[in-house]
Design an enzyme around this catalytic site. Structure first.
Site, PDB file in Angstrom:
ATOM      1  N   HIS A   8     -20.562   1.403 -34.290  1.00 24.24           N
ATOM      2  CA  HIS A   8     -20.444   2.610 -35.128  1.00 24.24           C
ATOM      3  C   HIS A   8     -21.663   3.400 -34.920  1.00 24.24           C
ATOM      4  O   HIS A   8     -22.823   3.062 -34.642  1.00 24.24           O
ATOM      5  CB  HIS A   8     -20.630   2.077 -36.728  1.00 24.24           C
ATOM      6  CG  HIS A   8     -20.156   2.934 -37.624  1.00 24.24           C
ATOM      7  ND1 HIS A   8     -20.751   4.174 -38.139  1.00 24.24           N
ATOM      8  CD2 HIS A   8     -18.775   3.239 -38.122  1.00 24.24           C
ATOM      9  CE1 HIS A   8     -19.839   4.884 -38.698  1.00 24.24           C
ATOM     10  NE2 HIS A   8     -18.837   4.399 -38.896  1.00 24.24           N
ATOM     11  N   ASP A  55     -12.240  -0.785 -38.864  1.00 28.67           N
ATOM     12  CA  ASP A  55     -10.844  -0.859 -38.218  1.00 28.67           C
ATOM     13  C   ASP A  55     -10.504  -1.943 -37.861  1.00 28.67           C
ATOM     14  O   ASP A  55      -9.302  -2.269 -37.317  1.00 28.67           O
ATOM     15  CB  ASP A  55     -10.817   0.179 -37.497  1.00 28.67           C
ATOM     16  CG  ASP A  55     -11.031   1.788 -37.844  1.00 28.67           C
ATOM     17  OD1 ASP A  55     -10.229   1.951 -38.958  1.00 28.67           O
ATOM     18  OD2 ASP A  55     -11.558   2.654 -37.226  1.00 28.67           O
TER      19      ASP A  55
END
Ligand code: CMC
Length: 381
Positions: free
Chosen positions: A267, A318
């Site tokens: 991320h 996700d």
């Protein structure tokens, strides 16, 4: 010399660049914390509903009982879309991706909004539009899924929540309460996330004084890519390609050796763990065991361990969302559209915030091409 050394003010991908001031959400990387308007997302997901979270994002405060009831009533009244939307969706090829279905759905619904003619800066109208967008998103995705299978759209039921509405339209059956509860929590986790790519794109669109629907369509197009929301679908495809527990370690080591990006990991903002993934991983692994896909949980364990020890990189939201949705029986290409159903709330909150103190968003770039090139008429080139 690298471009960043040559141009000290240049940050590729705008990494670390401050693009605005917001009161909607905060990402605290060091403590792996995410708050929406001050509330920890773990509390909202575990103790509240997605409808409460969406209200919080749009109105800036949690609703009391009467406000929540009125909000849910409005959402139920606004849930149906004009027949013309279904007519348009029926023209699309059968293999149209549901993210494109969502884009078309919102593009067609826009001129039917009762506030269509309101100026882009009319914030009361924008808020009404935001509520309609939130109400209609699960219908566009759910009935869009029916239409691509050659089925007729179903009429949404007033008593359903947003999560239930999606599940009902997707399957044609009354949703299982436990499935609806897990989906509802995931919608809260997906609802908002600062200046991520799709939200930023949405803000860029409305900052030109274009309209909120154009912002939403921009957001959907930006979310679709596998480096952003599309990662949940790609993560599931990866887990399925790995297939068996014994394949997981050789697969991930080979992938890292060949410099593959592992979908659902890493991320830009979280350098430690993604708090949304922390929350959803527990639920996803329980679901996998309960729904006879426990090998997915074991594969996930192995990928997580190798990624942490070899790269110091952790799963993002996700990754657990992928195998949680699989265990819930949701078709893989609906995972990113579910993200849309949730994120329209965050996008809309950002539209309202952007327009409350608007300035055109227009960064500069460095030109490295030639100058003074002589123009030669076309027949002499
Ligand atoms: N697999 C393998 N290596 C990775 C990964 C990954 N998923 N993510 C980052 N890295 C490595 C990358 O190769 C690079 O290493 P090196 O410095 O040796 O070249 C380093 O970590 C920094 O990566 P980056 O791509 O420059 O970092 P970024 O901030 O631009 O990328 C990211 C963030 C999300 C695009 C990236 O982590 C990625 O591509 N992840 C996979 C796609 C994904 O899961 N996206 C969903 C994001 S979260 C939900 C959402 O908001 O949509």
């Amino acid at each position: 010399m690298s471009a960043t050394a040559t141009y000290p003010n240049y940050s590729p991908g705008l990494e670390g660049v401050i693009g605005g001031i917001t009161t909607i959400s905060d990402i605290i990387s060091e403590t792996s914390t995410l708050v929406y308007r001050g509330y920890n997302v773990h509390d909202l997901a575990s103790k509240g509903s997605f409808e409460e979270t969406a209200y919080l994002l749009l109105y800036g405060k949690l609703p009391n009982r009467a406000e929540l009831d009125a909000f849910k009533k409005t959402l139920a009244e606004e849930r149906e879309v004009p027949e013309q939307v279904y007519t348009a969706l029926k023209q699309l090829p059968a293999d149209t991706h549901p993210m494109d279905i969502a884009k078309v759905g919102f593009a067609v619904v826009a001129p039917y909004d009762p506030d269509y003619a309101a100026p882009a800066t009319d914030q009361a109208a924008n808020l009404r539009k935001a509520v309609r967008i939130l109400a209609k998103a699960s219908t566009i995705v759910g009935n869009g899924h029916r239409i691509r299978q050659g089925l007729e759209p179903l009429k949404p039921k007033a008593e359903h929540t947003i999560a239930q509405n999606f599940l009902y339209l997707m399957s044609g059956n009354e949703p299982d309460p436990e499935v609806a509860h897990v989906l509802d929590s995931s919608l809260t986790l997906y609802a908002e996330h600062g200046y991520n790519a799709s939200t930023f794109a949405c803000r860029v669109t409305v900052a030109t004084l274009s309209d909120i629907y154009s912002g939403i369509v921009t957001g959907i197009g930006t979310l679709r890519g596998p480096l952003h929301g599309g990662a949940n679908e790609e993560a599931m495809k990866m887990i399925m390609e790995i297939g068996a527990v014994e394949n997981a370690e050789p697969w991930i080591r080979d992938a890292l050796a060949t410099k593959k990006k592992i979908m659902g990991f890493g991320h830009r903002e979280y350098k430690k763990r993604d708090p949304r993934a922390i929350y959803l991983t527990v639920i996803a692994k329980e679901l996998a065991v309960k729904n006879n896909v426990s090998h997915f949980a074991q594969i996930a364990d192995i990928l997580e361990n190798v990624m942490e020890t070899e790269k110091g990189i952790y799963p993002n939201v996700d990754f657990p969302a992928a195998y949680a949705y699989y265990a819930l029986g949701i078709p893989i290409d609906l995972y990113t559209p579910i993200f849309v159903i949730a994120r329209v709330s965050g996008w809309s909150a950002h539209v309202l915030e952007q327009l409350s103190n608007n300035r055109l968003i227009r960064p500069a770039c460095i030109y490295e091409g030639p100058h003074s090139v002589e123009f030669v008429p076309v027949d002499q080139r």
